[in-house]
Design a protein around this motif. Structure first.
Motif, PDB file in Angstrom:
ATOM      1  N   LEU A 291       0.597  -0.937  -0.115  1.00 28.53           N
ATOM      2  CA  LEU A 291      -0.334  -0.092  -0.777  1.00 28.53           C
ATOM      3  C   LEU A 291       0.975   1.419  -0.133  1.00 28.53           C
ATOM      4  CD1 LEU A 291      -2.404  -1.667   2.405  1.00 28.53           C
ATOM      5  CD2 LEU A 291      -2.881  -1.362   0.245  1.00 28.53           C
ATOM      6  N   LYS A 292       0.185   2.833  -0.399  1.00 28.58           N
ATOM      7  CA  LYS A 292       0.854   3.371  -0.306  1.00 28.58           C
ATOM      8  C   LYS A 292       0.883   4.664   0.682  1.00 28.58           C
ATOM      9  CE  LYS A 292      -0.911   6.321  -3.690  1.00 28.58           C
ATOM     10  NZ  LYS A 292      -1.608   6.691  -5.315  1.00 28.58           N
ATOM     11  N   VAL A 293       1.501   5.665   1.458  1.00 27.94           N
ATOM     12  CA  VAL A 293       1.251   6.178   2.386  1.00 27.94           C
ATOM     13  C   VAL A 293       0.693   7.846   1.246  1.00 27.94           C
ATOM     14  CG1 VAL A 293       2.337   8.144   3.842  1.00 27.94           C
ATOM     15  CG2 VAL A 293       3.454   5.685   3.996  1.00 27.94           C
ATOM     16  N   GLY A 294      -0.459   8.375   1.930  1.00 29.74           N
ATOM     17  CA  GLY A 294      -0.898   9.231   1.540  1.00 29.74           C
ATOM     18  C   GLY A 294      -2.234   9.439   2.010  1.00 29.74           C
ATOM     19  N   ARG A 295      -3.389  10.454   1.719  1.00 29.74           N
ATOM     20  CA  ARG A 295      -4.529  10.228   1.620  1.00 29.74           C
ATOM     21  C   ARG A 295      -5.801   9.252   1.485  1.00 29.74           C
ATOM     22  NH1 ARG A 295      -8.115  14.232  -0.806  1.00 29.74           N
ATOM     23  NH2 ARG A 295      -9.805  13.652   1.137  1.00 29.74           N
ATOM     24  N   TYR A 296      -6.425   8.184   2.329  1.00 28.82           N
ATOM     25  CA  TYR A 296      -6.751   7.012   2.327  1.00 28.82           C
ATOM     26  C   TYR A 296      -8.590   7.805   2.112  1.00 28.82           C
ATOM     27  CZ  TYR A 296      -3.409   3.681   2.101  1.00 28.82           C
ATOM     28  OH  TYR A 296      -2.236   2.640   1.518  1.00 28.82           O
ATOM     29  N   THR A 297      -9.199   8.201   0.768  1.00 26.10           N
ATOM     30  CA  THR A 297     -10.070   8.331   0.138  1.00 26.10           C
ATOM     31  C   THR A 297     -10.886   7.260  -0.023  1.00 26.10           C
ATOM     32  OG1 THR A 297      -9.306   8.594  -2.032  1.00 26.10           O
ATOM     33  CG2 THR A 297      -9.366  10.372  -1.253  1.00 26.10           C
ATOM     34  N   GLY A 298     -12.370   7.377  -0.837  1.00 27.97           N
ATOM     35  CA  GLY A 298     -13.118   6.357  -0.699  1.00 27.97           C
ATOM     36  C   GLY A 298     -13.111   4.697  -1.500  1.00 27.97           C
ATOM     37  N   GLN A 299     -11.752   5.316  -2.580  1.00 32.91           N
ATOM     38  CA  GLN A 299     -11.418   4.613  -3.227  1.00 32.91           C
ATOM     39  C   GLN A 299     -10.321   3.606  -2.415  1.00 32.91           C
ATOM     40  OE1 GLN A 299      -9.973   6.532  -7.237  1.00 32.91           O
ATOM     41  NE2 GLN A 299     -10.126   4.436  -8.421  1.00 32.91           N
ATOM     42  N   GLU A 300      -9.095   4.123  -2.095  1.00 32.52           N
ATOM     43  CA  GLU A 300      -8.322   4.021  -1.783  1.00 32.52           C
ATOM     44  C   GLU A 300      -8.627   2.918  -0.759  1.00 32.52           C
ATOM     45  OE1 GLU A 300      -7.726   6.715  -2.094  1.00 32.52           O
ATOM     46  OE2 GLU A 300      -6.640   6.692  -4.029  1.00 32.52           O
ATOM     47  N   MET A 301     -10.045   2.937  -0.582  1.00 40.77           N
ATOM     48  CA  MET A 301     -10.442   1.865   0.914  1.00 40.77           C
ATOM     49  C   MET A 301     -10.609   1.114   0.576  1.00 40.77           C
ATOM     50  SD  MET A 301      -9.316   2.817   4.261  1.00 40.77           S
ATOM     51  CE  MET A 301      -8.712   4.348   5.140  1.00 40.77           C
ATOM     52  N   GLU A 302     -11.642   1.475  -0.778  1.00 44.48           N
ATOM     53  CA  GLU A 302     -12.357  -0.389  -1.397  1.00 44.48           C
ATOM     54  C   GLU A 302     -11.144  -1.150  -1.407  1.00 44.48           C
ATOM     55  OE1 GLU A 302     -14.047   1.276  -4.967  1.00 44.48           O
ATOM     56  OE2 GLU A 302     -15.638   2.571  -3.701  1.00 44.48           O
ATOM     57  N   VAL A 303     -10.024  -0.675  -1.832  1.00 48.58           N
ATOM     58  CA  VAL A 303      -9.180  -1.776  -2.078  1.00 48.58           C
ATOM     59  C   VAL A 303      -8.277  -2.577  -0.870  1.00 48.58           C
ATOM     60  CG1 VAL A 303      -6.569  -1.710  -3.450  1.00 48.58           C
ATOM     61  CG2 VAL A 303      -7.926  -0.409  -4.084  1.00 48.58           C
ATOM     62  N   VAL A 304      -8.358  -1.298   0.664  1.00 48.88           N
ATOM     63  CA  VAL A 304      -7.979  -2.148   1.350  1.00 48.88           C
ATOM     64  C   VAL A 304      -9.261  -3.476   1.596  1.00 48.88           C
ATOM     65  CG1 VAL A 304      -7.700  -1.362   3.971  1.00 48.88           C
ATOM     66  CG2 VAL A 304      -6.674  -0.524   1.827  1.00 48.88           C
ATOM     67  N   ASP A 305     -10.388  -3.084   1.539  1.00 48.64           N
ATOM     68  CA  ASP A 305     -11.808  -3.695   1.628  1.00 48.64           C
ATOM     69  C   ASP A 305     -11.861  -5.086   0.888  1.00 48.64           C
ATOM     70  OD1 ASP A 305     -12.997  -1.767   3.843  1.00 48.64           O
ATOM     71  OD2 ASP A 305     -14.504  -1.159   2.153  1.00 48.64           O
ATOM     72  N   LYS A 306     -11.308  -4.853  -0.328  1.00 49.16           N
ATOM     73  CA  LYS A 306     -11.479  -6.353  -1.038  1.00 49.16           C
ATOM     74  C   LYS A 306     -10.291  -7.271  -0.945  1.00 49.16           C
ATOM     75  CE  LYS A 306     -12.491  -5.361  -6.250  1.00 49.16           C
ATOM     76  NZ  LYS A 306     -12.201  -5.351  -7.588  1.00 49.16           N
ATOM     77  N   ILE A 307      -8.979  -6.709  -0.124  1.00 48.70           N
ATOM     78  CA  ILE A 307      -8.060  -7.289   0.533  1.00 48.70           C
ATOM     79  C   ILE A 307      -8.274  -8.218   1.193  1.00 48.70           C
ATOM     80  CG2 ILE A 307      -5.541  -7.316   1.178  1.00 48.70           C
ATOM     81  CD1 ILE A 307      -5.052  -5.082  -0.646  1.00 48.70           C
ATOM     82  N   VAL A 308      -8.834  -7.498   2.436  1.00 50.91           N
ATOM     83  CA  VAL A 308      -9.402  -8.300   3.529  1.00 50.91           C
ATOM     84  C   VAL A 308     -10.530  -9.147   2.752  1.00 50.91           C
ATOM     85  CG1 VAL A 308     -10.510  -7.782   5.322  1.00 50.91           C
ATOM     86  CG2 VAL A 308      -9.018  -5.696   5.109  1.00 50.91           C
ATOM     87  N   GLU A 309     -11.177  -9.006   1.902  1.00 52.97           N
ATOM     88  CA  GLU A 309     -11.833  -9.883   1.648  1.00 52.97           C
ATOM     89  C   GLU A 309     -11.985 -11.170   1.051  1.00 52.97           C
ATOM     90  OE1 GLU A 309     -15.855  -9.977  -2.120  1.00 52.97           O
ATOM     91  OE2 GLU A 309     -14.905  -7.512  -1.387  1.00 52.97           O
ATOM     92  N   TYR A 310     -10.997 -10.798  -0.146  1.00 52.87           N
ATOM     93  CA  TYR A 310     -10.213 -12.077  -0.323  1.00 52.87           C
ATOM     94  C   TYR A 310      -8.954 -12.853   0.085  1.00 52.87           C
ATOM     95  CZ  TYR A 310     -12.660 -10.624  -4.959  1.00 52.87           C
ATOM     96  OH  TYR A 310     -12.837 -10.684  -6.387  1.00 52.87           O
ATOM     97  N   CYS A 311      -8.272 -12.237   1.333  1.00 52.27           N
ATOM     98  CA  CYS A 311      -7.880 -13.202   1.769  1.00 52.27           C
ATOM     99  C   CYS A 311      -8.636 -14.151   2.673  1.00 52.27           C
ATOM    100  CB  CYS A 311      -6.381 -12.153   2.697  1.00 52.27           C
ATOM    101  SG  CYS A 311      -5.493 -11.464   0.805  1.00 52.27           S
ATOM    102  N   GLY A 312      -7.523 -15.035   3.271  1.00 53.74           N
ATOM    103  CA  GLY A 312      -8.132 -15.964   4.402  1.00 53.74           C
ATOM    104  C   GLY A 312      -7.365 -15.404   5.882  1.00 53.74           C
ATOM    105  N   GLU A 313      -8.502 -16.026   7.011  1.00 52.82           N
ATOM    106  CA  GLU A 313      -7.174 -15.957   8.417  1.00 52.82           C
ATOM    107  C   GLU A 313      -5.607 -16.481   7.738  1.00 52.82           C
ATOM    108  OE1 GLU A 313      -7.935 -13.689  10.686  1.00 52.82           O
ATOM    109  OE2 GLU A 313      -9.892 -13.247   8.605  1.00 52.82           O
ATOM    110  N   ASP A 314      -5.582 -17.262   7.353  1.00 52.88           N
ATOM    111  CA  ASP A 314      -4.780 -18.262   6.881  1.00 52.88           C
ATOM    112  C   ASP A 314      -3.467 -16.950   6.258  1.00 52.88           C
ATOM    113  OD1 ASP A 314      -4.308 -19.963   8.719  1.00 52.88           O
ATOM    114  OD2 ASP A 314      -5.402 -21.425   6.636  1.00 52.88           O
ATOM    115  N   THR A 315      -4.342 -16.936   5.844  1.00 51.66           N
ATOM    116  CA  THR A 315      -3.246 -16.088   4.429  1.00 51.66           C
ATOM    117  C   THR A 315      -2.475 -14.930   5.132  1.00 51.66           C
ATOM    118  OG1 THR A 315      -4.814 -16.386   2.240  1.00 51.66           O
ATOM    119  CG2 THR A 315      -3.480 -14.423   1.987  1.00 51.66           C
ATOM    120  N   PHE A 316      -3.590 -13.687   6.247  1.00 47.56           N
ATOM    121  CA  PHE A 316      -2.934 -12.303   6.946  1.00 47.56           C
ATOM    122  C   PHE A 316      -1.673 -13.247   8.111  1.00 47.56           C
ATOM    123  CE2 PHE A 316      -7.297 -11.013   5.926  1.00 47.56           C
ATOM    124  CZ  PHE A 316      -7.010 -10.239   5.622  1.00 47.56           C
ATOM    125  N   LYS A 317      -2.199 -14.736   8.409  1.00 44.65           N
ATOM    126  CA  LYS A 317      -1.147 -14.787   9.291  1.00 44.65           C
ATOM    127  C   LYS A 317       0.322 -15.040   8.988  1.00 44.65           C
ATOM    128  CE  LYS A 317      -4.282 -18.030  12.409  1.00 44.65           C
ATOM    129  NZ  LYS A 317      -5.109 -19.332  12.044  1.00 44.65           N
TER     130      LYS A 317
END
Length: 408
Positions: free
Chosen positions: A108-134
């Protein structure tokens, strides 16, 4: 699906290769991060609204005394590539990281996290399983934008960024591919930050009981690679060269077998979403049964994915029906939801069967997709007509009953 190690580390393996898979969206500095980690220009990197990494690229080098392989994936979360190209590169990414990555690096990049950037963060959370985060670390780029802050202070300003980092066990680092190149010491030094990143990965592997991240699908891919290596007859090839040749063969085979699976399902399977892993593993195992036409697996995959969607629709309809009990006039909508859910579920199963038969007439990826899609489209039209007719009948019955109650 547990993240158990397919090939555990041993004491005799003093310098095992570390496999790092880069995940992230176009423009966040994924490729330049890979170059910074490896300290050489392996990946194409430039400012562009389109995805520079159109294909899975691998680079390796010894960094700080450690053998490092970095796998740069296509922009899985926002690329402009067509569906077929994305699927091909997701499969290649899985093969290249087989039997599993030591660490997913979410860029991810340092900067302003607008709605569009947050959508990407949400997408990553949606696609990654718990074991992936570990087995994940968050790596921020454009560190110069911190303006005196630490990366931890920056993250605290956003609850959702903090949630993502927390899911990754608090593991996060920051680099700046433009301004932090020359410094050898201190926080604002890529040399220091990359060393810290590699130490984080090393520590995670020591703490993990099971070694690298993997799942059943990645294990099957490794088995396929090992099997194909036995079939490479060129005697002058080294083991590494035979493995590269075997990976090309496995890639071609999987392109046909998984032609009917969506890019989203493949991404979910790679990143450990249990339902996606199970559906694709079932498909691959079914297509390995002698006498089954392998190209016919195409629609079987679509059916497996569709079954999950149909089941979800059915569940939604049942819930709606339960919620509408006793409320006049809403029974039709709820019942219709059940009907649509049942139709979706039945259609998914039927689609897998009819498409499988249709796909069996060809051994090419494109031909398999076209045949399966054409057959299922014809069947779907009939199913939709039946659902609409049933919905209309439900509506009329409910309306008549309501009128009868009013005249009593």
């Amino acid at each position: 699906m547990g993240a158990t190690s397919f090939f555990p580390r041993t004491a005799s393996d003093s310098q095992p290769e570390k496999r790092i898979v880069l995940l992230g969206k176009t423009g966040d500095g994924k490729s330049s991060a890979g170059n910074t980690i490896l300290k050489q220009q392996v990946f194409k990197s430039k400012a562009s609204p389109e995805s520079v990494t159109a294909e899975c690229v691998k680079g390796n080098r010894k960094v700080h005394g450690k053998k490092i392989t970095v796998i740069d994936t296509p922009g899985l979360f926002d690329t402009g590539l067509d569906e077929g190209a994305i699927k091909s590169e997701i499969i290649r990414s899985m093969i290249e990281s087989s039997p599993g990555p030591d660490m997913f690096t979410i860029v991810l990049k340092v900067g302003r996290y607008t709605g569009q950037e947050m959508e990407v963060v949400d997408k990553i959370v949606e696609y990654c399983g718990e074991d992936t985060f570990k087995h994940s670390v968050v790596l921020f780029t454009h560190g110069e934008q911190l303006e005196g802050q630490t990366i931890e202070e920056f993250i605290k300003m956003s609850p959702r960024l903090q949630e993502l980092v927390d899911k990754c066990g608090g593991r996060c680092h920051v680099i700046d591919s433009k301004y932090w190149k020359q410094r050898q010491m201190g926080y604002r030094s890529n040399r220091v930050q990359v060393k810290n990143l590699l130490e984080t990965i090393e520590q995670k592997l020591k703490d993990s009981e099971n070694g690298c991240y993997t799942n059943e699908l990645l294990q099957i891919m490794e088995e396929e690679i090992q099997e194909e290596m036995k079939n490479v007859s060129e005697v002058n090839m080294s083991l590494a060269e035979k493995r590269e040749e075997a990976k090309k063969i496995v890639h071609k085979k999987l392109l046909v077998k998984l032609a009917g699976v969506t890019a989203g399902t493949l991404t979910g399977a790679f990143l450990g979403i249990g339902v996606a892993v199970a559906s694709i593993v079932t498909l691959l195992k079914d297509t390995n049964v002698p006498g089954v036409v392998k190209a016919g697996a195409v629609a079987g995959a679509a059916g497996a994915t569709g079954i999950a969607a149909g089941a979800a629709a059915l569940k939604a309809g049942v819930v709606a029906a339960a919620a509408s009990v006793g409320v006049a006039g809403t029974g039709v909508a709820a019942a219709a939801g059940v009907v649509v859910g049942v139709a979706a579920l039945a259609g998914a199963i039927g689609g897998g069967v009819t498409g499988c038969k249709a796909a069996g007439d060809t051994d090419s990826v494109t031909g398999a997709i076209k045949n399966a899609a054409k057959t299922n489209y014809k069947n779907a039209k009939g199913a939709v007509k039946k659902v609409k007719k049933h919905q209309q009948e439900l509506f009329e019955n409910e309306t008549n009953e309501y009128i009868d109650q009013g005249t009593d």
